[in-house]
Design a protein around this motif. Structure first.
Motif, PDB file in Angstrom:
ATOM      1  N   PRO A 165      -2.340   0.778   2.277  1.00 34.96           N
ATOM      2  CA  PRO A 165      -1.011   0.346   2.728  1.00 34.96           C
ATOM      3  C   PRO A 165      -0.999  -1.046   3.347  1.00 34.96           C
ATOM      4  CG  PRO A 165      -1.908   1.994   4.226  1.00 34.96           C
ATOM      5  CD  PRO A 165      -2.804   1.964   3.028  1.00 34.96           C
ATOM      6  N   GLY A 166      -2.086  -1.412   4.040  1.00 37.18           N
ATOM      7  CA  GLY A 166      -2.135  -2.725   4.682  1.00 37.18           C
ATOM      8  C   GLY A 166      -2.445  -3.858   3.730  1.00 37.18           C
ATOM      9  N   VAL A 167      -2.794  -3.528   2.501  1.00 41.01           N
ATOM     10  CA  VAL A 167      -3.247  -4.540   1.536  1.00 41.01           C
ATOM     11  C   VAL A 167      -2.151  -4.932   0.546  1.00 41.01           C
ATOM     12  CG1 VAL A 167      -4.959  -4.984  -0.287  1.00 41.01           C
ATOM     13  CG2 VAL A 167      -5.618  -3.718   1.748  1.00 41.01           C
ATOM     14  N   MET A 168      -1.181  -4.053   0.326  1.00 42.75           N
ATOM     15  CA  MET A 168      -0.235  -4.267  -0.767  1.00 42.75           C
ATOM     16  C   MET A 168       0.566  -5.566  -0.609  1.00 42.75           C
ATOM     17  SD  MET A 168      -1.345  -1.747  -2.316  1.00 42.75           S
ATOM     18  CE  MET A 168      -0.440  -2.030  -3.820  1.00 42.75           C
ATOM     19  N   GLN A 169       1.007  -5.872   0.611  1.00 39.88           N
ATOM     20  CA  GLN A 169       1.768  -7.108   0.815  1.00 39.88           C
ATOM     21  C   GLN A 169       0.914  -8.352   0.572  1.00 39.88           C
ATOM     22  OE1 GLN A 169       5.003  -7.311   1.046  1.00 39.88           O
ATOM     23  NE2 GLN A 169       5.093  -5.056   1.011  1.00 39.88           N
ATOM     24  N   HIS A 170      -0.379  -8.241   0.841  1.00 37.40           N
ATOM     25  CA  HIS A 170      -1.286  -9.372   0.589  1.00 37.40           C
ATOM     26  C   HIS A 170      -1.460  -9.582  -0.919  1.00 37.40           C
ATOM     27  CE1 HIS A 170      -3.091  -7.813   4.602  1.00 37.40           C
ATOM     28  NE2 HIS A 170      -1.961  -8.454   4.798  1.00 37.40           N
ATOM     29  N   ILE A 171      -1.522  -8.477  -1.666  1.00 32.27           N
ATOM     30  CA  ILE A 171      -1.607  -8.583  -3.124  1.00 32.27           C
ATOM     31  C   ILE A 171      -0.347  -9.253  -3.671  1.00 32.27           C
ATOM     32  CG2 ILE A 171      -1.603  -7.228  -5.270  1.00 32.27           C
ATOM     33  CD1 ILE A 171      -3.451  -5.232  -3.874  1.00 32.27           C
ATOM     34  N   ILE A 172       0.809  -8.833  -3.161  1.00 33.17           N
ATOM     35  CA  ILE A 172       2.084  -9.425  -3.606  1.00 33.17           C
ATOM     36  C   ILE A 172       2.114 -10.917  -3.315  1.00 33.17           C
ATOM     37  CG2 ILE A 172       4.575  -9.442  -3.137  1.00 33.17           C
ATOM     38  CD1 ILE A 172       4.228  -6.363  -2.596  1.00 33.17           C
ATOM     39  N   LYS A 173       1.586 -11.302  -2.160  1.00 29.93           N
ATOM     40  CA  LYS A 173       1.552 -12.721  -1.779  1.00 29.93           C
ATOM     41  C   LYS A 173       0.677 -13.532  -2.736  1.00 29.93           C
ATOM     42  CE  LYS A 173       1.189 -13.406   2.654  1.00 29.93           C
ATOM     43  NZ  LYS A 173       0.619 -13.657   4.017  1.00 29.93           N
ATOM     44  N   LEU A 174      -0.395 -12.915  -3.233  1.00 28.52           N
ATOM     45  CA  LEU A 174      -1.290 -13.606  -4.173  1.00 28.52           C
ATOM     46  C   LEU A 174      -0.686 -13.703  -5.577  1.00 28.52           C
ATOM     47  CD1 LEU A 174      -4.668 -11.993  -3.031  1.00 28.52           C
ATOM     48  CD2 LEU A 174      -4.033 -14.416  -2.810  1.00 28.52           C
ATOM     49  N   ALA A 175       0.320 -12.876  -5.870  1.00 29.63           N
ATOM     50  CA  ALA A 175       1.111 -12.943  -7.111  1.00 29.63           C
ATOM     51  C   ALA A 175       0.284 -12.914  -8.392  1.00 29.63           C
ATOM     52  CB  ALA A 175       2.001 -14.189  -7.088  1.00 29.63           C
ATOM     53  N   PRO A 176      -0.615 -11.942  -8.561  1.00 26.69           N
ATOM     54  CA  PRO A 176      -1.362 -11.857  -9.820  1.00 26.69           C
ATOM     55  C   PRO A 176      -0.448 -11.405 -10.955  1.00 26.69           C
ATOM     56  CG  PRO A 176      -1.750  -9.917  -8.505  1.00 26.69           C
ATOM     57  CD  PRO A 176      -0.934 -10.839  -7.648  1.00 26.69           C
ATOM     58  N   LYS A 177      -0.832 -11.737 -12.190  1.00 29.36           N
ATOM     59  CA  LYS A 177      -0.052 -11.300 -13.345  1.00 29.36           C
ATOM     60  C   LYS A 177      -0.192  -9.785 -13.551  1.00 29.36           C
ATOM     61  CE  LYS A 177      -1.111 -15.682 -15.639  1.00 29.36           C
ATOM     62  NZ  LYS A 177      -1.979 -16.292 -16.690  1.00 29.36           N
ATOM     63  N   ARG A 178      -1.406  -9.283 -13.334  1.00 27.84           N
ATOM     64  CA  ARG A 178      -1.668  -7.852 -13.542  1.00 27.84           C
ATOM     65  C   ARG A 178      -2.460  -7.292 -12.363  1.00 27.84           C
ATOM     66  NH1 ARG A 178      -2.773  -6.302 -19.848  1.00 27.84           N
ATOM     67  NH2 ARG A 178      -1.050  -7.493 -20.736  1.00 27.84           N
ATOM     68  N   VAL A 179      -2.174  -6.014 -12.061  1.00 27.46           N
ATOM     69  CA  VAL A 179      -2.895  -5.288 -11.014  1.00 27.46           C
ATOM     70  C   VAL A 179      -3.286  -3.928 -11.580  1.00 27.46           C
ATOM     71  CG1 VAL A 179      -2.776  -4.243  -8.714  1.00 27.46           C
ATOM     72  CG2 VAL A 179      -1.595  -6.412  -9.153  1.00 27.46           C
ATOM     73  N   VAL A 180      -4.554  -3.572 -11.434  1.00 29.91           N
ATOM     74  CA  VAL A 180      -5.005  -2.219 -11.764  1.00 29.91           C
ATOM     75  C   VAL A 180      -5.415  -1.546 -10.461  1.00 29.91           C
ATOM     76  CG1 VAL A 180      -6.857  -0.844 -12.795  1.00 29.91           C
ATOM     77  CG2 VAL A 180      -5.699  -2.593 -14.150  1.00 29.91           C
ATOM     78  N   TYR A 181      -4.797  -0.400 -10.195  1.00 30.55           N
ATOM     79  CA  TYR A 181      -5.043   0.382  -8.984  1.00 30.55           C
ATOM     80  C   TYR A 181      -5.747   1.664  -9.413  1.00 30.55           C
ATOM     81  CZ  TYR A 181      -3.784   2.490  -4.375  1.00 30.55           C
ATOM     82  OH  TYR A 181      -3.800   3.065  -3.130  1.00 30.55           O
ATOM     83  N   VAL A 182      -6.977   1.857  -8.942  1.00 32.01           N
ATOM     84  CA  VAL A 182      -7.741   3.075  -9.200  1.00 32.01           C
ATOM     85  C   VAL A 182      -7.631   3.946  -7.961  1.00 32.01           C
ATOM     86  CG1 VAL A 182     -10.001   4.038  -9.781  1.00 32.01           C
ATOM     87  CG2 VAL A 182      -9.318   1.800 -10.695  1.00 32.01           C
ATOM     88  N   SER A 183      -7.217   5.201  -8.141  1.00 29.33           N
ATOM     89  CA  SER A 183      -6.883   6.045  -6.993  1.00 29.33           C
ATOM     90  C   SER A 183      -7.585   7.398  -7.047  1.00 29.33           C
ATOM     91  CB  SER A 183      -5.370   6.280  -6.954  1.00 29.33           C
ATOM     92  OG  SER A 183      -5.036   7.310  -6.037  1.00 29.33           O
ATOM     93  N   CYS A 184      -8.013   7.877  -5.861  1.00 29.33           N
ATOM     94  CA  CYS A 184      -8.548   9.241  -5.752  1.00 29.33           C
ATOM     95  C   CYS A 184      -7.589  10.132  -4.965  1.00 29.33           C
ATOM     96  CB  CYS A 184      -9.936   9.236  -5.104  1.00 29.33           C
ATOM     97  SG  CYS A 184      -9.987   8.525  -3.455  1.00 29.33           S
ATOM     98  N   ASN A 185      -6.373   9.640  -4.719  1.00 28.19           N
ATOM     99  CA  ASN A 185      -5.367  10.414  -3.997  1.00 28.19           C
ATOM    100  C   ASN A 185      -3.979  10.033  -4.511  1.00 28.19           C
ATOM    101  OD1 ASN A 185      -3.602  11.643  -2.209  1.00 28.19           O
ATOM    102  ND2 ASN A 185      -4.714  11.019  -0.375  1.00 28.19           N
ATOM    103  N   PRO A 186      -3.357  10.870  -5.337  1.00 27.92           N
ATOM    104  CA  PRO A 186      -2.074  10.504  -5.942  1.00 27.92           C
ATOM    105  C   PRO A 186      -0.958  10.288  -4.921  1.00 27.92           C
ATOM    106  CG  PRO A 186      -2.581  12.811  -6.351  1.00 27.92           C
ATOM    107  CD  PRO A 186      -3.819  12.197  -5.772  1.00 27.92           C
ATOM    108  N   ALA A 187      -1.040  10.940  -3.774  1.00 28.81           N
ATOM    109  CA  ALA A 187       0.005  10.779  -2.753  1.00 28.81           C
ATOM    110  C   ALA A 187      -0.001   9.362  -2.173  1.00 28.81           C
ATOM    111  CB  ALA A 187      -0.176  11.804  -1.638  1.00 28.81           C
ATOM    112  N   THR A 188      -1.175   8.831  -1.857  1.00 33.45           N
ATOM    113  CA  THR A 188      -1.236   7.471  -1.313  1.00 33.45           C
ATOM    114  C   THR A 188      -1.002   6.431  -2.414  1.00 33.45           C
ATOM    115  OG1 THR A 188      -3.666   7.520  -1.475  1.00 33.45           O
ATOM    116  CG2 THR A 188      -2.694   8.061   0.649  1.00 33.45           C
ATOM    117  N   LEU A 189      -1.373   6.776  -3.653  1.00 40.16           N
ATOM    118  CA  LEU A 189      -1.056   5.880  -4.772  1.00 40.16           C
ATOM    119  C   LEU A 189       0.456   5.739  -4.923  1.00 40.16           C
ATOM    120  CD1 LEU A 189      -1.636   4.274  -7.376  1.00 40.16           C
ATOM    121  CD2 LEU A 189      -1.773   6.465  -8.581  1.00 40.16           C
ATOM    122  N   ALA A 190       1.172   6.869  -4.876  1.00 42.95           N
ATOM    123  CA  ALA A 190       2.636   6.827  -5.004  1.00 42.95           C
ATOM    124  C   ALA A 190       3.251   5.982  -3.893  1.00 42.95           C
ATOM    125  CB  ALA A 190       3.194   8.242  -4.970  1.00 42.95           C
ATOM    126  N   ARG A 191       2.756   6.155  -2.679  1.00 39.72           N
ATOM    127  CA  ARG A 191       3.266   5.376  -1.544  1.00 39.72           C
ATOM    128  C   ARG A 191       3.002   3.886  -1.728  1.00 39.72           C
ATOM    129  NH1 ARG A 191      -0.624   6.031   3.107  1.00 39.72           N
ATOM    130  NH2 ARG A 191      -1.665   4.489   1.770  1.00 39.72           N
TER     131      ARG A 191
END
Length: 432
Positions: free
Chosen positions: A370-396
């Motif tokens: 949760p604390g990282v997502m805004q930093h990723i948005i600020k970096l503005a990459p063309k593509r993001v791949v998110y690998v998750s071991c918890n679908p609830a936190t992935l959805a959030r």
């Protein structure tokens, strides 16, 4: 003056109901409806009817226990493990693999609000290359218990076999039990870890009192006769290599050395597919700068570096950062750098981030990022791949990217742990 109260024991009659199961949840529980309420019943499958004793009755849901199953689903199968239903390791051996994958995919699609485009799976049996077995000596019986914890309890299930373990590790269970049972220091054993590296198996033995020279010699002989590397852990933070080579495994053809304490993916077959698919989804080009967050020791980072202009791996555990850099050097990859950072802080302020990134991959722990997502948005990459071991936190966490204009292009269910309630996944986000 003290006053003592004796609460009267409340006597309740547990209600018995008949239900028709319509779904299987990701945790292997049958799902039914009764009087407008959702009822969860372990051990039942879709299309099955059963008489059920309610064990918990809340305002919005209830839980039940099977009293009598009235019919069998065509997708019911005989559990392969004799400890199934008692051991807490597996929850779904009574369901065939197709049903397991379908129920997990349905749950994932519902949470992420996107169709599952792919299921990455491997062998449903003999896939687990790592296991930690608890040890407990019983003075009354003078026997050593070795196994996994019971479902919803701390008691040990004394396992004789485990069909989800890779065959080479499962074959070690009987002789290992015999060896450990004969040690003079059997009362001071805590647990034993077994790992199958690509260069052979290894064993880590946790002990709470010093081992005698005779015990140490016996364990060394066991390691030689079974051709495994042997480590001792006299304290939780100490690891002593006694015999064998440094373990390593292959990721995308690269050799990654690791410590027995380091995190590696338990399912090697699915891990290889996951790495390949992540690289394909990111569409890494020779001129790309790629950022790998929560990178560990380089499971994704180093394969990415084979294809990109430069790669930065960022990890919160300092020992893994050192191991990642060491693995980069061992594989002659000079376009990758690892950094130890607190990923809750704004990593975009770091010098290595000033030129931005074309693509970003992240693989956080169960708590998500949760604390990282805004930093990723600020970096503005063309593509993001998110690998998750918890679908609830992935959805959030996905909500932040979707709100910033990214769209989900691909969603995969990773069948990393067949027969269990674990649900892993991978999502590709792309800028509009």
């Amino acid at each position: 003056m003290a006053q003592f109260y004796s609460a009267k024991r409340r006597v309740t009659t547990r209600q018995i109901i008949t239900v028709d199961v319509t779904d299987l949840d990701p945790f292997g529980q049958g799902v039914a409806r009764h009087q407008g309420k959702t009822v969860f019943i372990p051990g039942l499958l879709p299309t099955e009817r059963a008489e059920v004793t309610l064990t918990e009755d809340k305002s919005k849901y209830a839980r039940g226990k099977v009293k009598r199953r009235l019919n069998d689903s065509a997708e019911r199968t005989a559990p392969r493990c004799p400890h199934f239903g008692v051991c807490g390791g597996c929850q779904q051996q009574h369901a065939n693999v197709a049903l397991q994958q379908r129920s997990k995919s349905t749950a994932l699609a519902r949470l992420i609000k996107h169709d599952v485009n792919a299921i990455l799976s491997g062998e449903p049996w003999g896939y687990r290359r790592r296991a930690r077995l608890s040890l407990n000596y019983q003075p009354k019986t003078q026997k050593l218990e070795m196994g996994f914890r019971k479902a919803a309890a701390s008691d040990i299930v004394d396992v004789k076999q485990c069909p989800v373990l890779v065959p080479r590790l499962e074959a070690l269970l009987p002789p290992l039990r015999e060896c450990l049972s004969e040690l003079q220091g059997v009362r001071s054993l805590g647990h034993v870890e077994l790992v199958l590296a690509d260069n052979g198996p290894l064993m880590v033995l946790r002990h709470t009192a010093p081992l005698s020279a005779k015990d140490r010699e016996k364990l060394e002989r066991f390691s030689h006769s079974h051709e495994l590397a042997f480590f001792l852990a006299p304290q939780s933070e100490i690891l002593e290599q006694v015999t064998g080579e440094t373990p390593w495994y292959l990721s995308d053809g690269l050799r990654l050395t690791f410590s027995p304490r380091d995190f590696i993916q338990v399912n090697d077959g699915v891990n290889q597919q996951m790495v390949t698919t992540a690289i394909e989804w990111l569409d890494v080009q020779p001129g790309d700068r790629v950022l790998d967050l929560f990178c560990g020791m380089g499971n994704f980072t180093l394969p990415l570096a084979k294809r990109a202009a430069s790669v930065v791996g960022v990890e919160g555990v300092e020992a893994l950062v050192a191991k990642g850099q060491e693995n980069a050097e061992r594989n002659a990859l000079h376009n990758v750098t690892f950094f130890h950072e607190n990923l809750e802080e704004d990593v975009t302020l770091q010098p290595w981030a000033k030129h931005g990134f074309d693509k970003i991959l992240l693989d956080p722990a169960r708590a998500g990022a949760p604390g990282v997502m805004q930093h990723i948005i600020k970096l503005a990459p063309k593509r993001v791949v998110y690998v998750s071991c918890n679908p609830a936190t992935l959805a959030r966490d996905s909500e932040a990217l979707l709100s910033a204009g990214y769209q989900i292009q691909r969603l995969a269910m990773l069948d990393m742990f067949p027969h269990t309630g674990h649900l892993e996944s991978m999502v590709l986000f792309e800028q509009n």
